[in-house]
Every structure is written in C-alpha cells, then in structure tokens.
Design a protein around this motif. Structure first.
Motif, mmCIF file in Angstrom:
data_model
loop_
_atom_site.group_PDB
_atom_site.id
_atom_site.type_symbol
_atom_site.label_atom_id
_atom_site.label_comp_id
_atom_site.label_asym_id
_atom_site.label_seq_id
_atom_site.Cartn_x
_atom_site.Cartn_y
_atom_site.Cartn_z
ATOM 1 N N ARG A 242 -35.548 -27.820 -63.085
ATOM 2 C CA ARG A 242 -36.935 -27.904 -63.515
ATOM 3 C C ARG A 242 -37.784 -26.920 -62.729
ATOM 4 O O ARG A 242 -38.605 -27.296 -61.901
ATOM 5 N N ASP A 243 -37.562 -25.642 -62.938
ATOM 6 C CA ASP A 243 -38.389 -24.614 -62.312
ATOM 7 C C ASP A 243 -39.635 -24.415 -63.176
ATOM 8 O O ASP A 243 -39.771 -23.447 -63.902
ATOM 9 N N VAL A 244 -40.523 -25.390 -63.106
ATOM 10 C CA VAL A 244 -41.708 -25.394 -63.958
ATOM 11 C C VAL A 244 -42.922 -25.769 -63.133
ATOM 12 O O VAL A 244 -42.795 -26.302 -62.030
ATOM 13 N N TYR B 67 -44.004 -30.138 -43.507
ATOM 14 C CA TYR B 67 -44.761 -29.515 -44.596
ATOM 15 C C TYR B 67 -44.609 -27.994 -44.550
ATOM 16 O O TYR B 67 -44.396 -27.351 -45.581
ATOM 17 N N LEU B 68 -44.732 -27.418 -43.365
ATOM 18 C CA LEU B 68 -44.618 -25.966 -43.225
ATOM 19 C C LEU B 68 -43.207 -25.490 -43.549
ATOM 20 O O LEU B 68 -43.021 -24.468 -44.221
ATOM 21 N N ALA B 69 -42.207 -26.228 -43.075
ATOM 22 C CA ALA B 69 -40.813 -25.838 -43.321
ATOM 23 C C ALA B 69 -40.476 -25.923 -44.801
ATOM 24 O O ALA B 69 -39.805 -25.034 -45.347
ATOM 25 N N ASP B 70 -40.911 -26.975 -45.461
ATOM 26 C CA ASP B 70 -40.654 -27.124 -46.893
ATOM 27 C C ASP B 70 -41.247 -25.948 -47.661
ATOM 28 O O ASP B 70 -40.583 -25.319 -48.502
ATOM 29 N N THR B 71 -42.494 -25.618 -47.366
ATOM 30 C CA THR B 71 -43.170 -24.530 -48.072
ATOM 31 C C THR B 71 -42.502 -23.185 -47.797
ATOM 32 O O THR B 71 -42.253 -22.399 -48.718
ATOM 33 N N ALA B 72 -42.213 -22.899 -46.531
ATOM 34 C CA ALA B 72 -41.604 -21.615 -46.179
ATOM 35 C C ALA B 72 -40.195 -21.489 -46.754
ATOM 36 O O ALA B 72 -39.816 -20.437 -47.291
ATOM 37 N N PHE B 73 -39.407 -22.550 -46.651
ATOM 38 C CA PHE B 73 -38.042 -22.543 -47.157
ATOM 39 C C PHE B 73 -38.023 -22.316 -48.671
ATOM 40 O O PHE B 73 -37.219 -21.526 -49.184
ATOM 41 N N THR B 74 -38.929 -22.982 -49.368
ATOM 42 C CA THR B 74 -38.999 -22.829 -50.818
ATOM 43 C C THR B 74 -39.411 -21.412 -51.200
ATOM 44 O O THR B 74 -38.866 -20.812 -52.140
ATOM 45 N N TRP B 75 -40.354 -20.861 -50.477
ATOM 46 C CA TRP B 75 -40.811 -19.490 -50.750
ATOM 47 C C TRP B 75 -39.661 -18.496 -50.568
ATOM 48 O O TRP B 75 -39.455 -17.620 -51.412
ATOM 49 N N VAL B 76 -38.903 -18.655 -49.495
ATOM 50 C CA VAL B 76 -37.782 -17.746 -49.228
ATOM 51 C C VAL B 76 -36.733 -17.875 -50.323
ATOM 52 O O VAL B 76 -36.197 -16.868 -50.821
ATOM 53 N N ARG B 77 -36.428 -19.094 -50.725
ATOM 54 C CA ARG B 77 -35.426 -19.300 -51.784
ATOM 55 C C ARG B 77 -35.851 -18.627 -53.081
ATOM 56 O O ARG B 77 -35.040 -18.018 -53.775
ATOM 57 N N ARG B 78 -37.109 -18.736 -53.402
ATOM 58 C CA ARG B 78 -37.594 -18.146 -54.648
ATOM 59 C C ARG B 78 -37.590 -16.621 -54.585
ATOM 60 O O ARG B 78 -37.247 -15.950 -55.556
ATOM 61 N N ARG C 128 -35.611 -14.753 -52.737
ATOM 62 C CA ARG C 128 -34.216 -14.305 -52.776
ATOM 63 C C ARG C 128 -33.621 -14.438 -54.175
ATOM 64 O O ARG C 128 -32.730 -13.674 -54.554
ATOM 65 N N ALA C 129 -34.114 -15.403 -54.950
ATOM 66 C CA ALA C 129 -33.614 -15.589 -56.311
ATOM 67 C C ALA C 129 -34.279 -14.647 -57.306
ATOM 68 O O ALA C 129 -33.928 -14.637 -58.485
ATOM 69 N N GLY C 130 -35.234 -13.858 -56.834
ATOM 70 C CA GLY C 130 -35.916 -12.920 -57.712
ATOM 71 C C GLY C 130 -37.001 -13.544 -58.562
ATOM 72 O O GLY C 130 -37.484 -12.927 -59.518
ATOM 73 N N ALA C 131 -37.409 -14.774 -58.222
ATOM 74 C CA ALA C 131 -38.471 -15.434 -58.975
ATOM 75 C C ALA C 131 -39.837 -14.897 -58.556
ATOM 76 O O ALA C 131 -39.981 -14.305 -57.486
ATOM 77 N N ARG C 132 -40.806 -15.095 -59.407
ATOM 78 C CA ARG C 132 -42.175 -14.721 -59.048
ATOM 79 C C ARG C 132 -42.674 -15.740 -58.034
ATOM 80 O O ARG C 132 -43.048 -16.855 -58.390
ATOM 81 N N TRP C 133 -42.713 -15.359 -56.764
ATOM 82 C CA TRP C 133 -43.017 -16.316 -55.704
ATOM 83 C C TRP C 133 -44.409 -16.912 -55.830
ATOM 84 O O TRP C 133 -44.674 -18.012 -55.349
ATOM 85 N N TYR C 134 -45.320 -16.207 -56.493
ATOM 86 C CA TYR C 134 -46.699 -16.674 -56.597
ATOM 87 C C TYR C 134 -46.920 -17.567 -57.811
ATOM 88 O O TYR C 134 -48.001 -18.137 -57.982
ATOM 89 N N ALA C 135 -45.913 -17.683 -58.671
ATOM 90 C CA ALA C 135 -46.067 -18.463 -59.895
ATOM 91 C C ALA C 135 -45.911 -19.955 -59.602
ATOM 92 O O ALA C 135 -45.179 -20.357 -58.694
ATOM 93 N N PRO C 136 -46.592 -20.833 -60.368
ATOM 94 C CA PRO C 136 -46.421 -22.278 -60.202
ATOM 95 C C PRO C 136 -44.967 -22.676 -60.431
ATOM 96 O O PRO C 136 -44.275 -22.098 -61.269
#
Length: 347
Positions: free
Chosen positions: A339-341, A241-252, A254-262
């Motif tokens: 589906r980045d939604v 669970y922790l790895a999935d969340t952290a990995f996804t946050w880092v990817r977002r 690095r991609a310049g996405a709003r990391w706090y957005a749903p």
C-alpha cells in the motif's frame, strides 16, 4: 496552582470535541475515505482545535496563577511558536496549502521562534540556523507520524511526561509546566480518538493537531537545549519518531520513489499492514519510545560505562522497532499488504 491548570486543560480538551464536531462537520472539514484510505467511514478532521484551545488556556492560566514564575518570556515564546504551527495546520485542514508555502512558513516559524528563544535565554545567534531546521523538521515528523488512531495522543502524553521530568531534574519549571500541559491536553483527547468513533464516526486531530504537537515539542526542545538541559533528556523521547521518518525516507530514495510524494510506508503503517490494529501499532511505537527515553535519561546521569551500555541498548531498541514489521510478517506467515499510497487516516 499547577493542579488547577492541569484540571482545566483536561476538562477543556476532553469536552470541547463534543462542541466542535458538529461545527466542523457543517463546515465540511471531513476526511472522505477512498480506496487508498486507512479508515472506512468519513471522519471529522481538525479536532486538534480542542487540544489547541486547551493548551492556550492552560499556558495562560499557568502564567496568571504563578505556576510559572521564572523564564516567563520563554513560556510565552514556546506557546506562540506552538500556536503559529497550529495556525498553519488549520489552514492545511480547512483550505489546503501548497508544499512550497508550507515549507516556507515552517522555516519562518523556526527562525523567528529560535531567534526569540536565543535572545530570551542570552544565547549566541549561531544556534539560530540549527534551531530553525530542527523546528521545521519536527513539525513535519509529527505530521508524517500522525497516520493511525492513538499514535499522536500517546506521543504527546509520553513526550510530555518525559519533558516534565527533564524540567524537574534540570530546575526548569517552565519546561515542567509546559510539558504537563501538553501531556494533559493530548491525553484527554485519546478517548475521543480511540473510542469516540465507534458510535458516531472517527475523530481525527488533523494537521492542526499534528502541527501543534510537533511545534510545541520542538519549541520546548529548542528552549530546553538553549537553557542547558541535557540533550539526552530532550532527544531520547523523540528518537523513535525521528528514526521511523529517516529510515522510511532512505528506503524510498533507494527504491527510486518520489521521496516527497505522499505515501504510507512508515514503519508504524507497515505494522498495521502486517496485521496489528491501529492501537497495537501505536502501542509498539509508544513502548519503544518509553524504552529509549528511559535509556536516554540513564545515559545522561550514569558513568561512562553505564552511558555506553544505555546507548547500545537504545540502538538495539531502535533497530528492533525498524525491523518489527518484517519480523511480525514472517512469524505470521503472511505477505504484507502493498500500500504505497497517500495516508487516509489522521489520528
């Protein structure tokens, strides 16, 4: 006495959804699907109320019947901390809570809970900041990971069983009982979440259920750590669970996405985009959690060489999980659905 406690929890968590579903439907606690949703029909959310009631009754019954005789204060604090998280989740389900208010309340729950645990267990106040952050973070992690049917129920069952074993091995009866109550409550909800929707529409835990799950796991982990339980016992079942969340946050980031957005770019969500069913994705998460959890227990009890080998194997499992959507997509020769939604499904 413990058998009686668990029987009551199973019965309550397994039957209360039938009572609560029409009530919540009338109150409008509904997820209405849209083009960005992962489900196709309106879904009653907030059904985590059933698991919450079952856990409260079970924990109180454990105290009253003597199933927990030592560290009763710790048991009460764990229950209150889980209830505080559930109250916040229910407010989010029923009315909605601003991001700032939600984060502030989670930190407040963390600091009050950790302070109480440190006092009850005679530990230094230096642990309070770390415990506060850990509790707030895992409440959010459990919420972020609650996006497909079955995943939270399986996580509650799996972590509960691992923590029950940790309590047995460490001589912490309160941990064993609390963890089994958690496991029973979330296991009994699984049939409703996985099969109950076929006839009358899907049934979701909602934020009240995911916050309850994250809050209780975090409370048990913090209390267990302060009580001297091996950190490997406590951390290893949470690593996926922790790895999935952290990995996804880092990817977002690095991609310049709003990391706090749903969004819905978690690994388990990308597994469904690659073609797995909700249950298939949840099964992958659970299998990896079991593997890493077992390796963590081996690492805690083995020799230096055994512990090192278990750690390497655990890292390999985590890495395999993180790249699994890409591997499955390539093997199936299909492009993942972009589906980045915001999430539309709550298990």
């Amino acid at each position: 006495m413990l058998a009686l406690v668990l029987t009551v929890v199973l019965v309550l968590s397994g039957t209360l959804p039938a009572v609560l579903r029409p009530v919540l439907r009338r109150r409008g606690v509904i997820d209405v699907p849209n083009a960005r949703s992962s489900h196709a029909r309106p879904a009653v959310r907030g059904m985590g109320l059933a698991t919450w009631i079952a856990i409260v009754v079970g924990m109180l019954l454990a105290l009253l019947t003597g199933a927990v005789r030592v560290d009763r204060a710790v048991t009460v604090i764990v229950l209150l901390l889980a209830c505080a998280a559930a109250v916040l989740g229910w407010a989010e389900d029923f009315r909605g809570v601003s991001v700032r208010a939600r984060a502030g309340t989670q930190l407040l729950v963390g600091v009050v809970g950790t302070t109480a645990l440190a006092l009850a267990l005679g530990q230094s106040g230096w642990w309070i900041p770390a415990g506060t952050l850990a509790i707030a973070v895992y409440i959010n992690v459990a919420n972020f990971m609650d996006g497909i049917n079955g995943i939270s129920g399986l996580h509650g069952l799996t972590v509960g069983l691992f923590y029950a074993l940790a309590g047995q091995l460490s001589g912490q009866t309160w941990l064993t009982v609390s963890a089994l109550v958690l496991a029973a409550a979330f296991a009994a909800f699984l049939p409703w979440n996985l099969a109950g929707g076929r006839a009358r529409g899907p049934v979701f835990l909602g934020d009240v259920g995911s916050y309850l799950l994250g809050g209780m796991i975090a409370a048990m982990a913090a209390a267990g750590f302060l009580a001297g339980v091996y950190v490997e016992y406590l951390l290893s079942p949470l690593v996926i669970y922790l790895a999935d969340t952290a990995f996804t946050w880092v990817r977002r980031v690095r991609a310049g996405a709003r990391w706090y957005a749903p969004h819905r770019q978690h690994v388990y969500q990308r597994l469904t985009d690659a073609g797995l069913s909700h249950l298939g994705s949840a099964a992958v998460v659970t299998a990896c959690t079991v593997a890493v959890g077992l390796l963590g227990f081996i690492a805690a009890q083995g020799t230096l060489a055994t512990s090192a080998a278990a750690a390497v194997a655990g890292i390999a499992v985590v890495a395999g999980y993180l790249v699994s959507p890409t591997v499955i997509t390539r093997r199936r020769g299909r492009a993942p659905r972009p589906r980045d939604v915001p999430d539309g499904s709550r298990s």
